[in-house]
Design a protein around this motif. Structure first.
Motif, PDB file in Angstrom:
ATOM      1  N   MET A  33       0.752  -1.118  -0.005  1.00  0.00           N
ATOM      2  CA  MET A  33       0.095  -0.186  -0.153  1.00  0.00           C
ATOM      3  C   MET A  33       0.758   1.179   0.070  1.00  0.00           C
ATOM      4  N   GLY A  34       2.141   1.069   0.082  1.00  0.00           N
ATOM      5  CA  GLY A  34       3.111   2.214   0.270  1.00  0.00           C
ATOM      6  C   GLY A  34       2.974   2.993   1.580  1.00  0.00           C
ATOM      7  N   ALA A  35       2.583   2.226   2.718  1.00  0.00           N
ATOM      8  CA  ALA A  35       2.472   2.771   3.918  1.00  0.00           C
ATOM      9  C   ALA A  35       3.605   2.494   4.658  1.00  0.00           C
ATOM     10  N   ASP A  36       4.122   3.593   5.678  1.00  0.00           N
ATOM     11  CA  ASP A  36       4.935   3.365   6.694  1.00  0.00           C
ATOM     12  C   ASP A  36       4.435   2.549   7.903  1.00  0.00           C
ATOM     13  N   PRO A  37       5.187   1.433   8.315  1.00  0.00           N
ATOM     14  CA  PRO A  37       4.339   0.721   9.368  1.00  0.00           C
ATOM     15  C   PRO A  37       4.848   1.479  10.871  1.00  0.00           C
ATOM     16  N   ARG A  38       3.578   1.325  11.579  1.00  0.00           N
ATOM     17  CA  ARG A  38       3.584   2.127  12.953  1.00  0.00           C
ATOM     18  C   ARG A  38       3.211   1.151  13.722  1.00  0.00           C
TER      19      ARG A  38
END
Lengths: 320, 320
Positions: free
Chosen positions: A75-80
């Motif tokens: 998804m192109g998301a930065d993991p948090r």
């Protein structure tokens, strides 16, 4: 015997850094970055289905998180953040300690905080939820592919499936090929850095968990496009090249699952930029086909342009 | 036989209203309301542990979501989204349809959107993650109780445990008592409206899933306070009042789980406001004790002020 609460406290409770409130309350709390979308995904791993009974707990802890992070990458998301719900046949403290070690080794590498979960007794089942952040404009959605896009693949597919074929006695791996294939099966690498770099460059993306053709089929359906793949452009890992069974080789590469590479589409004028990203990340990025107008489908063609017949259904958890 | 993808599409895929992207991509996406904290909780329900084999699928769908929403209620959060990861022994379409019906009936009532999940094959296991929103100032955390607070309980506890005792042959329920107790066990009501109304009024809150004493013990530990309960102030439901076994009665009320009422602490000067909330919601709200300074503990006293001896451990999933 250690109780549920003891195990949680001992192995899964850490002070939170980014979150407002972590493990130990009714809910975990976090403050999203202003203007960012929250991305969430969940994957459930069942013993006997996704991993063999007796699988090394540390490896399992790492892989359980990896397959979830792979969805954030796609998804192109930065993991948090992550939540871990786990059913265990017994409160085996050594097992839990090793599982936690594997889990946190990967979590720490990607800045993921474990902020909640649930522990219960039952047949071994690991259900992880991951949360990441991405701006609305840059999310790599499955429905964003456009005719004219190139179709790219990171790394190479098929090694994990070849390891499974070895386990099931359908082929025989040895030496380096054995090592390489089982490393891919047991220890997949979520392509987080690649997903982040593709923001604003790629259009649609998906991670290859069910097989290249099946997963690209999801992009084709959601984007209402046809994806044309060229069999001779599919990257082939060494272990696959050494496989004497040509049908098994193609089945692993095109329909094997569990590789957790990213497949993505991008406009042709981003070609050079993507090449540079591959070089910077030290990761092979290969154009394996193109997006064309037409009924949603994925077509695999040989060098002569003829359609290659292959079961494209990939892995279905209720299938035969 | 229906495939995993078919089942998801048919029963769990709905157009999203509030979310940006729901079921069908690598991740679901949502845009948090500006300035609001995100609250998240996950609960895993295992057949044979949390519900009996053969439990009605529709009831199970409802209850699986209810126990998760109860955690949002206990944080004072407004429910927004849910993810459902489920392992099924087989792709039994009728079962899935009934489960989805129960799930969505409750979801719709609380404005919850199902935005993601995972379906796989395995021993029946239901792992739900819920997401809500609450302002940072108003979250009802377990660590917020203060000496001098009153301790409140919504409704009454023990009916679900009495139903379990009937199932296990430890007591015999009939008529209205049977109906009432099994309604509590099978169909708990998450106290969402109460949690929302307590924002800015209550300090600490928890939902009673493991037993009143055990759950209040979490508040005591996290807030570093002692909780003093008066046995004769504990509300007693009719079915409990009719139970001839006094020891079982007290065990159900004080240590039985699965009630999903809220216990909360609040400053004494909020007493009248809380009374009004109870009237407005048509829900009994009772002061059952007070918060005092001292070592973290929960003490249950009889009318003479003497400590009542009772196993306060509540329900531990790895316990005997």
């Amino acid at each position: 015997m250690a109780s549920e609460f003891d195990l949680i406290r001992r192995y899964f409770t850490r002070p939170v850094q980014r979150a407002v409130l972590g493990v130990g309350d009714d809910c975990a709390l976090w403050s999203p970055a202003a203007g960012m979308m929250q991305a969430i995904s969940t994957d459930m791993l069942v013993e006997g289905r996704h991993f063999l009974a007796g699988t090394d707990a540390q490896k399992l802890g790492r892989k359980s998180l990896a397959v979830n992070l792979s969805d954030l990458a796609a998804m192109g998301a930065d993991p948090r953040y992550a939540l871990l719900a786990i059913a265990l046949p017994s409160a085996d403290e050594k097992w839990v300690e090793a599982f936690a070690r594997g889990f946190f080794a990967l979590a720490d590498r990607h800045g993921v905080e474990l902020i909640g979960g649930d522990t219960t007794c039952g047949p071994l089942n690991i259900s992880i939820t991951v949360i990441g952040e991405v701006s609305q404009a840059h999310a790599l959605r499955r429905d964003a592919a456009k005719a004219g896009d190139e179709v790219w693949l990171s790394g190479a597919t098929g090694s994990a499936a070849l390891a499974l074929a070895h386990q099931e006695g359908r082929t025989r791996l040895a030496g380096r090929d054995f090592e390489a294939c089982f490393a891919r099966l047991d220890d997949p690498e979520p392509r987080i850095a690649l997903g982040a770099r593709l923001r604003g460059i790629a259009r649609a993306a998906i991670d290859i968990s069910d097989g290249l053709l099946a997963d690209l089929g999801h992009i084709a359906e959601r984007s209402d496009v046809c994806i044309d793949l060229f069999a001779d452009r599919l990257p082939v890992a060494d272990a696959l090249r050494n496989c004497p069974d040509a049908a098994l080789r193609l089945a692993c590469i095109a329909a094997g699952g569990d590789d957790y590479e990213l497949a993505f589409t991008a406009p042709v004028d981003e070609h050079a930029a993507i090449d540079r990203i591959g070089v910077e990340l030290g990761l092979a990025l290969t154009v394996i086909g193109g997006v064309i107008s037409g009924e949603p489908d994925v077509i695999l063609r040989d060098a002569g342009g003829n359609r290659v017949k292959l079961d494209r259904s990939g892995f279905d958890h209720f299938g035969a």
